[in-house]
Design a protein around this motif. Sequence first.
Motif, mmCIF file in Angstrom:
data_model
loop_
_atom_site.group_PDB
_atom_site.id
_atom_site.type_symbol
_atom_site.label_atom_id
_atom_site.label_comp_id
_atom_site.label_asym_id
_atom_site.label_seq_id
_atom_site.Cartn_x
_atom_site.Cartn_y
_atom_site.Cartn_z
ATOM 1 N N PRO A 160 0.832 -0.940 0.305
ATOM 2 C CA PRO A 160 -0.035 -0.371 0.192
ATOM 3 C C PRO A 160 1.007 1.682 -0.481
ATOM 4 O O PRO A 160 0.346 2.555 -0.181
ATOM 5 N N PHE A 161 2.024 1.354 0.540
ATOM 6 C CA PHE A 161 2.826 2.192 0.402
ATOM 7 C C PHE A 161 3.411 2.760 -1.494
ATOM 8 O O PHE A 161 4.247 3.750 -1.260
ATOM 9 N N ILE A 162 2.841 1.770 -2.091
ATOM 10 C CA ILE A 162 3.225 1.759 -3.363
ATOM 11 C C ILE A 162 2.309 2.842 -4.288
ATOM 12 O O ILE A 162 1.498 2.498 -4.482
ATOM 13 N N GLY A 163 2.173 3.703 -4.719
ATOM 14 C CA GLY A 163 1.450 4.885 -5.191
ATOM 15 C C GLY A 163 0.270 5.098 -6.604
ATOM 16 O O GLY A 163 1.143 3.862 -7.430
ATOM 17 N N ASP A 164 1.494 6.119 -7.041
ATOM 18 C CA ASP A 164 1.126 6.322 -8.846
ATOM 19 C C ASP A 164 2.150 5.057 -9.405
ATOM 20 O O ASP A 164 3.165 5.830 -9.464
ATOM 21 N N GLN A 175 -1.650 5.676 5.538
ATOM 22 C CA GLN A 175 -2.576 6.244 5.716
ATOM 23 C C GLN A 175 -3.070 7.745 5.155
ATOM 24 O O GLN A 175 -4.558 8.271 5.105
ATOM 25 N N THR A 176 -1.870 8.526 4.652
ATOM 26 C CA THR A 176 -2.636 9.626 4.448
ATOM 27 C C THR A 176 -2.368 9.617 3.179
ATOM 28 O O THR A 176 -2.992 11.183 2.324
ATOM 29 N N LYS A 177 -1.381 8.975 2.183
ATOM 30 C CA LYS A 177 -1.442 9.052 0.726
ATOM 31 C C LYS A 177 -0.873 10.225 0.430
ATOM 32 O O LYS A 177 -0.826 10.420 -0.449
#
Length: 448
Positions: free
Chosen positions: A354-358, A374-376
């Motif tokens: 989940p720590f991988i964004g775009d 959590q915060t994105k």
Amino acid sequence: MMIMPKNLDILKKEEQALAPEARIKYFDIVIESGKGATIKDVEGNEYIDLLSSASATNTGHSHPKVVQAIKDQAEKIIQYTPAYFANDKAAKLAERLTELAPISGPVKLAWGTSGSDANDAIIKFARSYTGRQYIVTFTGAYHGSTYGSITASSVSLNMTRKIGPLLPGIVKVPFPDPWKKKDYETNDQYVDRMFEEFMHPFETYLPADEVAAILIEPIQGDGGIVKTPSKFMEKIYQFAKDNGILFAVDEINQGMGRTGKWWSIENFGIEPDLMSVGKSVASGLPLSVVIGRAEIMDSLGAPAHLFTTAGNPVTTASSLATIEVIEEENLLQRSSELGQKSLEFFKQEQKNYPFIGDVRMYGLDGGIDIIDPQTKKPDVEATTKIIYRIFELGAIMISLRGNILRYQPPLVITEEELEKAFEIIHQAFNDYANGKLKAPANSSEIGW
């Protein structure tokens, strides 16, 4: 992988003579050699290169054909200034590059020694041809470090701090990067809003009929490997055409096959009036080019953009060989195919962590955001831990904007090397997810 004293000894000695501005710090290694998609430090430690010398070695390190071309030319003559006399390699290369340029009609070029001066040249030729003074550029852009190009850039405060006043007549407008899009906006609404922001200066203080050129990276490099939305590009291009403004593109980072096409602007179906080329044009040797419509390039006389060593026989021989390698080894197609494989890998990792964004990938050209789940929001500390772990495991990957993984392997990377790189990156992600990583001692110094 352990850093041995020889690396540190050399770095310590160098530090006494090297100005601190001369290097963005990442890892304490001293590179001694490279071949293809791998490099070695002075201790003999080997790394898979996922940076390509900042996209300056698209054909890999020490490609045999490029090395032979350099050797053969160096044995004939290394330098006689093209500012006064022609050489056959530069003459051949000029014809070749103008043929490859994505510009219809008669095309001409001028030589330089770095991407920075190629963007200075865009400013010079645009002002000369139009008789107008203003140049419009975008936030997040990196165009170089000479006074013109550094003024046009806006990716680091250290590119303006303490060195002003900068070049007058440069106006920056917001780049439509993915971090500006609101959750409630559709893509079209986002583009419309960003175009309104683009138009704001023209409606309040910037007369369009006094603007010489709009300069843009079709895909921002150091700004995060971010493609301009196609509809936004079409809107600003049409605005330029409607108002007699030249449309200029920076292809220094993204050109020479990086995105699976010769030039990143070819991903948009738009023809520029001017373009800057550097980095991989000569496999990393100091050569740059500004290419444009002939009538624009005819608007200046010598020595408005002349350099003693620009377009010299060795660098142009290297460039001719570089073009041959890209064509003979089908590196455009290879970039597309391996880029697709890379996209699939990172998309799968994105599902697992989940720590991988775009995840953005355009050929072998990617930006991967690392975020707080959590915060994105961008997670710089996590990114630094991850790139350092990748380094320890035997690959070179750096960060951009603090929290973006920069993924730009040489286009000649083998599938075996690519799979090994995936294993390394996966292990680094997994180690971080399991709380196994500590920040390096100098983490506050690492990155842009």
